[in-house]
Design an enzyme around this catalytic site. Structure first.
Site, PDB file in Angstrom:
ATOM      1  N   ASP A  20       0.882  -1.168   0.000  1.00 30.92           N
ATOM      2  CA  ASP A  20       0.000   0.000   0.000  1.00 30.92           C
ATOM      3  C   ASP A  20       0.918   1.216   0.000  1.00 30.92           C
ATOM      4  O   ASP A  20       1.564   1.514   1.001  1.00 30.92           O
ATOM      5  CB  ASP A  20      -0.889  -0.031   1.252  1.00 30.92           C
ATOM      6  CG  ASP A  20      -1.703   1.260   1.442  1.00 30.92           C
ATOM      7  OD1 ASP A  20      -1.641   2.155   0.575  1.00 30.92           O
ATOM      8  OD2 ASP A  20      -2.406   1.361   2.477  1.00 30.92           O
ATOM      9  N   LYS A  81       2.551  11.271  -3.545  1.00 29.73           N
ATOM     10  CA  LYS A  81       1.545  10.533  -4.306  1.00 29.73           C
ATOM     11  C   LYS A  81       0.644  11.484  -5.099  1.00 29.73           C
ATOM     12  O   LYS A  81       0.160  11.141  -6.172  1.00 29.73           O
ATOM     13  CB  LYS A  81       0.708   9.707  -3.326  1.00 29.73           C
ATOM     14  CG  LYS A  81      -0.237   8.715  -3.992  1.00 29.73           C
ATOM     15  CD  LYS A  81      -0.826   7.808  -2.935  1.00 29.73           C
ATOM     16  CE  LYS A  81      -1.874   6.866  -3.472  1.00 29.73           C
ATOM     17  NZ  LYS A  81      -2.361   5.959  -2.424  1.00 29.73           N
ATOM     18  N   GLU A 180      -7.215   0.345  -4.459  1.00 31.59           N
ATOM     19  CA  GLU A 180      -7.217   0.265  -2.993  1.00 31.59           C
ATOM     20  C   GLU A 180      -8.552  -0.279  -2.440  1.00 31.59           C
ATOM     21  O   GLU A 180      -8.545  -1.173  -1.582  1.00 31.59           O
ATOM     22  CB  GLU A 180      -6.898   1.639  -2.400  1.00 31.59           C
ATOM     23  CG  GLU A 180      -5.421   1.984  -2.578  1.00 31.59           C
ATOM     24  CD  GLU A 180      -5.113   3.468  -2.415  1.00 31.59           C
ATOM     25  OE1 GLU A 180      -5.987   4.222  -1.929  1.00 31.59           O
ATOM     26  OE2 GLU A 180      -3.996   3.882  -2.783  1.00 31.59           O
ATOM     27  N   ASP A 202     -12.852   5.301   2.746  1.00 31.59           N
ATOM     28  CA  ASP A 202     -11.418   5.377   3.071  1.00 31.59           C
ATOM     29  C   ASP A 202     -11.049   6.793   3.490  1.00 31.59           C
ATOM     30  O   ASP A 202     -10.963   7.696   2.654  1.00 31.59           O
ATOM     31  CB  ASP A 202     -10.608   4.929   1.839  1.00 31.59           C
ATOM     32  CG  ASP A 202      -9.090   4.934   2.101  1.00 31.59           C
ATOM     33  OD1 ASP A 202      -8.650   5.483   3.127  1.00 31.59           O
ATOM     34  OD2 ASP A 202      -8.361   4.384   1.261  1.00 31.59           O
TER      35      ASP A 202
HETATM   36  P1  ADP Z   1      -3.069   7.282   3.892  1.00 29.31           P
HETATM   37  O1  ADP Z   1      -3.957   6.249   3.300  1.00 29.31           O
HETATM   38  O2  ADP Z   1      -3.475   8.679   3.538  1.00 29.31           O
HETATM   39  O3  ADP Z   1      -1.628   7.036   3.634  1.00 29.31           O
HETATM   40  P2  ADP Z   1      -3.608   6.228   6.608  1.00 29.31           P
HETATM   41  O4  ADP Z   1      -4.724   5.365   6.246  1.00 29.31           O
HETATM   42  O5  ADP Z   1      -2.371   5.582   7.086  1.00 29.31           O
HETATM   43  O6  ADP Z   1      -3.248   7.268   5.472  1.00 29.31           O
HETATM   44  O7  ADP Z   1      -4.139   7.247   7.738  1.00 29.31           O
HETATM   45  C1  ADP Z   1      -3.305   8.127   8.413  1.00 29.31           C
HETATM   46  C2  ADP Z   1      -4.142   9.019   9.289  1.00 29.31           C
HETATM   47  O8  ADP Z   1      -4.863   8.229  10.229  1.00 29.31           O
HETATM   48  C3  ADP Z   1      -3.330  10.028  10.083  1.00 29.31           C
HETATM   49  O9  ADP Z   1      -3.941  11.296   9.963  1.00 29.31           O
HETATM   50  C4  ADP Z   1      -3.450   9.517  11.512  1.00 29.31           C
HETATM   51  O10 ADP Z   1      -3.407  10.569  12.456  1.00 29.31           O
HETATM   52  C5  ADP Z   1      -4.811   8.872  11.481  1.00 29.31           C
HETATM   53  N1  ADP Z   1      -5.010   7.894  12.562  1.00 29.31           N
HETATM   54  C6  ADP Z   1      -4.283   6.769  12.802  1.00 29.31           C
HETATM   55  N2  ADP Z   1      -4.754   6.127  13.893  1.00 29.31           N
HETATM   56  C7  ADP Z   1      -5.820   6.853  14.338  1.00 29.31           C
HETATM   57  C8  ADP Z   1      -6.739   6.715  15.442  1.00 29.31           C
HETATM   58  N3  ADP Z   1      -6.645   5.701  16.299  1.00 29.31           N
HETATM   59  N4  ADP Z   1      -7.709   7.663  15.585  1.00 29.31           N
HETATM   60  C9  ADP Z   1      -7.788   8.683  14.718  1.00 29.31           C
HETATM   61  N5  ADP Z   1      -6.968   8.872  13.676  1.00 29.31           N
HETATM   62  C10 ADP Z   1      -5.990   7.966  13.480  1.00 29.31           C
HETATM   63 MG    MG Z   2      -4.591   4.754   2.259  1.00 28.26          MG
END
Ligand code: ADP
Ligand code: MG
Length: 621
Positions: A20, A81, A180, A202
C-alpha cells in the site's frame, strides 16, 4: 535491478508481497500459513510514513523524516503521491498545499526540488518502495523481487503507469496494480461472496475516497468513486492544534506559536490527542516550550474534538450521497461497508457512516493495514498460493442451534466479522413445556447431524403455557477473541440461561475447507430435506390447531367449507408421506387459504397459537 541480479542459481518458491503506497503512510503485507499479516521487522512497526528528508546526498525515509517535516521543511518532501503521473497543468491546486518546491520539467512533467537537486515523483516514490521492501525482506528473512501495488480507484492510466515505474526504479517487478478499495474488499474475503454491492469508505491522512464496487463472480467492478483530495486526518490535527493554540494564547498572550518548533509541537500533540480520543472520552496533554517559559497542561474531551471535526465528517457523507447518486443506488442497496484508513477509527466517523448506510460496518481488520493485506492476498494468489487460511477476524463457519426435526438454524453466518451479536426468537412446540434445550452447532449443512456440536444447555423454569406462546430469545455473541457465548431468555417470564464456548477450537483450516466444500455439494438435497421436515412439522401444528378450533369452525363455517377442509387435510397428510417438499408446501398453502377465515374469527387461544405459528412461520427449537 531485476530478478536475475539477485544471483541465486535456484529460485526459491515465489513470493509476491502486497504494498500500500499511501499519501501519508506505506506498508507491505503477505500471507503466512496462519493467514495474512502486515510485514514488520522484529519488534518494529509495519507502517512507514511516506515522508523523506534529503541529507548528505541520501534519503532519510519514514518516521525519522516525519519528525523533520517541520524542522527541516526545505529538505523534506511528503504527499508525493499527489504528484504521480500529473503534469503542471493538473497541479495548480495540489501545489498550493505543498510547501516544498515543485517545478515544471520537460514534456509537461514536474520535478521536486530538494537540497539543490531535482527528482521526479516516481524517483521519490521509489525511495519509499525501497524502504518498505527492505523492511519486508528483513521481516521475511529472504529477498523480495515482486509486488502487487495499490492505487486509488480514480487513478488514471498515467498515474498507474507512474506507480509501476516507481516500482521498477525500486527494483521490483510490479506484477499487478490493483485498486485500494478492491484490495480492502479482498482482505475481508468479500470476493468470495460472488455477488453484491460493496461501499469502501477510506479516510486517510490527507484524502478521503468513497468507492462503490459491484461484485460479480470474484471480480470487483468500480461503479463510481467520489471523495475529497484535501480532507483527512491532517485536517483534524490542524483543528485540534488551532484549539490548543487558542488556549495557549489565552494564558500566554505573547507566545510565539508560528515558529517551526512550535508548529511541530502543536501538530504532534494534536495528533496524539486525536488518536487517544478514538478510545477514551477525554485525555490529558502537556505543551512545553521552555525557551518561552511555557509549560501548560490541560484536558481535551472527545466532545470538543467531535464539535471541531463534525462539519468535515458531514462533508464525507455528502460524497457518500454523491457516489450513490452517480450509480443510481440507495444506501439500503449496499450489502457491505468496508472501513479503511487510520481516520476511519474515529468513533464519530463510524457512528455517522453506520447511520448513513443503516448497517454494521466491516471494521475488524486494522484500517491502516487492510489495503496492504488485500494486496498481499492478491500477490499470494498470483504466486499460486491458495486461499486456505482463515481470516483471523471473521467467523470461519456458521453458528446456530438445533431446531425441530434436527434442522440447523444459523444465527451467525460464515465470514461475519467479529465481534458479532445476533439474536432470534423461537417458541415451544409442546403444551406446557417448562424447559427448552439449546443445542449449539457449527457448520454449513442444513441438518445438525452433519454439523459439529459445540455445546448445549437447558433453559429451565418456564411457567406452563400453551405451545407457541413462550418467546424464547436466543442471543449469540462472539467477542474479539472469537469466544462464543450463547444466552437464552424466555421473555414473558424473564427466565434465562447462558453458556460460553470457543467455536473454532480444534478445527484446522483444511477441516474448515472440507466442511465448506461438503456444504456446497449437498446444498440442494439438504435444502429439500430440511423443507420437508419443516413443512411436516408445520402440518402437524396446523392439524392440532384445526382440531382445537373445530367447534368454533362449526359455528362460523358452512358444512361445505368444513368438508372441503377435511378433504384438504387428507391430501396434506398423504403428501407429507412423500419426499416432495414443493408439492407439500403447495397443498399446505391451499389448506391455509381455506382455514384463514377460521384463524381470524376463533377465540380459542391455544388453537390460535398453533394457527398463528403457521401464518407467522415462527420456528420451534
Ligand atoms: P493514507 O492512506 O493517507 O496514507 P492512513 O490510512 O495511514 O493514510 O491514515 C493516516 C491518518 O490516520 C493520520 O492522519 C493519523 O493521524 C490517522 N489515525 C491513525 N490512527 C488513528 C486513530 N486511532 N484515531 C484517529 N486517527 C488515526
Ligand atoms: Mg490509504
Amino acid at each position: 535491478m531485476t530478478d536475475g541480479d539477485r544471483g541465486t542459481g535456484k529460485r526459491e518458491n515465489e513470493i509476491i508481497i502486497g504494498i500500500d503506497l499511501g499519501t501519508t503512510n506505506s506498508l507491505a503485507a503477505t500471507v503466512f500459513e496462519h493467514g495474512p499479516e502486515a510485514l514488520h521487522p522484529p519488534g518494529g512497526n509495519a507502517i512507514v510514513p511516506s515522508v523523506l528528508t534529503r541529507r548528505d546526498g541520501g534519503w532519510i525515509v519514514g518516521e525519522e523524516a516525519r519528525e523533520l517535516r517541520t524542522l527541516e521543511p526545505e529538505n523534506t518532501v511528503f504527499s508525493v503521491k499527489r504528484l504521480m503521473g500529473r503534469d503542471e497543468a493538473d497541479l495548480k491546486e495540489a501545489l498550493k498545499h505543498l510547501p516544498f518546491s515543485v517545478r515544471a520539467a520537460q514534456r509537461g512533467l514536474v520535478k521536486v526540488h530538494v537540497g539543490g537537486e531535482a527528482f521526479t515523483p516516481q524517483e521519490i516514490s521509489a525511495e519509499i518502495l525501497k524502504f518498505v521492501r527492505a523492511r519486508a525482506e528483513e521481516a521475511l528473512g529472504r529477498p523480495v523481487a515482486k509486488a502487487v501495488i495499490t492505487v486509488p480507484a480514480y487513478f488514471d492510466d498515467a498515474q498507474r503507469q507512474a506507480t509501476r515505474d516507481a516500482g521498477r526504479i525500486a527494483g521490483l517487478e510490479v506484477v499487478r496494480i490493483i485498486n485500494e478499495p478492491t484490495a480492502a474488499a479482498i482482505a475481508y474475503g468479500l470476493d468470495q461472496k460472488q455477488t453484491g454491492l460493496v461501499a469502501v469508505y477510506d479516510l486517510g491522512g490527507g484524502t478521503f475516497d468513497i468507492s462503490l464496487l459491484q461484485l460479480s463472480g470474484v471480480v470487483f467492478k468500480v461503479l463510481s468513486t467520489h471523495g475529497d483530495t484535501h480532507l483527512g486526518g491532517d485536517d483534524f490535527d490542524m483543528l485540534v492544534a488551532g484549539e490548543l493554540k487558542r488556549r495557549l494564547l489565552e494564558s500566554h498572550p505573547k507566545a510565539e506559536l508560528d515558529s517551526p518548533l512550535a508548529s511541530q509541537l502543536l501538530r504532534k500533540t494534536a495528533e496524539l490527542i486525536k488518536i487517544d480520543l478514538s478510545h477514551a472520552p477525554d485525555t490529558q496533554y502537556t505543551l512545553e516550550l521552555p525557551a518561552q517559559g511555557i509549560a501548560e497542561s490541560g484536558t481535551f474531551t472527545a466532545e470538543t474534538l467531535e464539535t471541531l471535526i463534525s462539519p468535515l465528517v458531514e462533508r464525507t457523507l455528502v460524497s457518500c450521497r454523491e457516489v450513490l447518486r452517480a450509480a443510481g443506488k440507495q444506501p439500503g442497496d449496499i450489502e457491505e461497508v468496508v472501513m479503511v484508513g487510520g481516520s476511519s477509527r474515529m468513533p464519530l466517523v463510524r457512528k455517522k457512516v453506520g447511520e448513513f448506510f443503516g448497517r454494521p460496518l466491516n471494521i475488524a481488520i486494522n484500517p491502516d493495514e487492510v489495503v496492504a493485506i488485500g494486496a498481499g492476498i492478491q500477490g499470494h494468489l498470483l504466486a499460486g498460493g491458495r486461499r486456505d487460511f482463515v481470516l483471523l477476524d471473521v467467523i470461519p463457519l456458521s453458528l446456530g442451534i438445533e431446531t425441530l426435526g434436527g434442522t440447523f438454524s444459523k444465527l451467525i453466518t460464515a465470514n461475519t466479522t467479529i465481534p458479532a451479536e445476533v439474536d432470534e426468537r423461537f417458541t415451544t412446540y409442546v403444551e406446557n413445556q417448562t424447559g427448552v434445550d439449546i443445542n449449539i452447532y457449527q457448520g454449513e449443512r442444513e441438518f445438525v447431524k452433519d454439523c459439529r456440536n459445540l455445546g448445549r444447555f437447558r433453559l429451565k423454569g418456564i411457567p406452563p403455557m400453551p405451545a407457541g406462546l413462550p418467546h424464547v430469545k436466543v442471543t449469540f455473541h462472539v467477542d474479539t477473541n472469537g469466544i462464543l457465548s450463547v444466552s437464552a431468555v424466555e421473555e414473558r417470564s424473564g427466565t434465562q440461561a447462558a453458556i460460553e464456548v470457543i467455536p473454532s477450537h480444534g478445527l484446522t483450516n483444511a477441516e474448515i475447507e472440507t466442511i465448506m466444500d461438503q456444504a456446497v455439494e449437498h446444498a440442494i438435497e439438504d435444502l429439500n430435506h430440511r423443507q420437508l421436515v419443516e413443512f411436516r412439522n408445520m402440518a402437524n401444528a396446523v392439524f392440532r390447531g384445526i382440531k382445537l378450533a373445530w367447534s368454533d369452525a362449526e359455528a362460523i363455517m358452512s358444512a361445505g367449507q368444513l368438508k372441503e377442509i377435511q378433504a384438504q387435510m387428507d391430501v396434506v397428510r398423504e403428501q407429507a408421506k412423500g419426499n416432495d417438499s414443493v408439492a407439500l408446501k403447495k397443498e399446505m398453502d391451499l389448506l391455509g387459504d381455506m382455514t384463514r377465515p377460521l384463524a381470524d374469527a376463533i377465540i380459542s387461544k391455544a388453537a390460535l397459537a398453533e394457527l398463528r405459528n403457521f401464518y407467522d412461520e415462527t420456528q420451534h427449537p
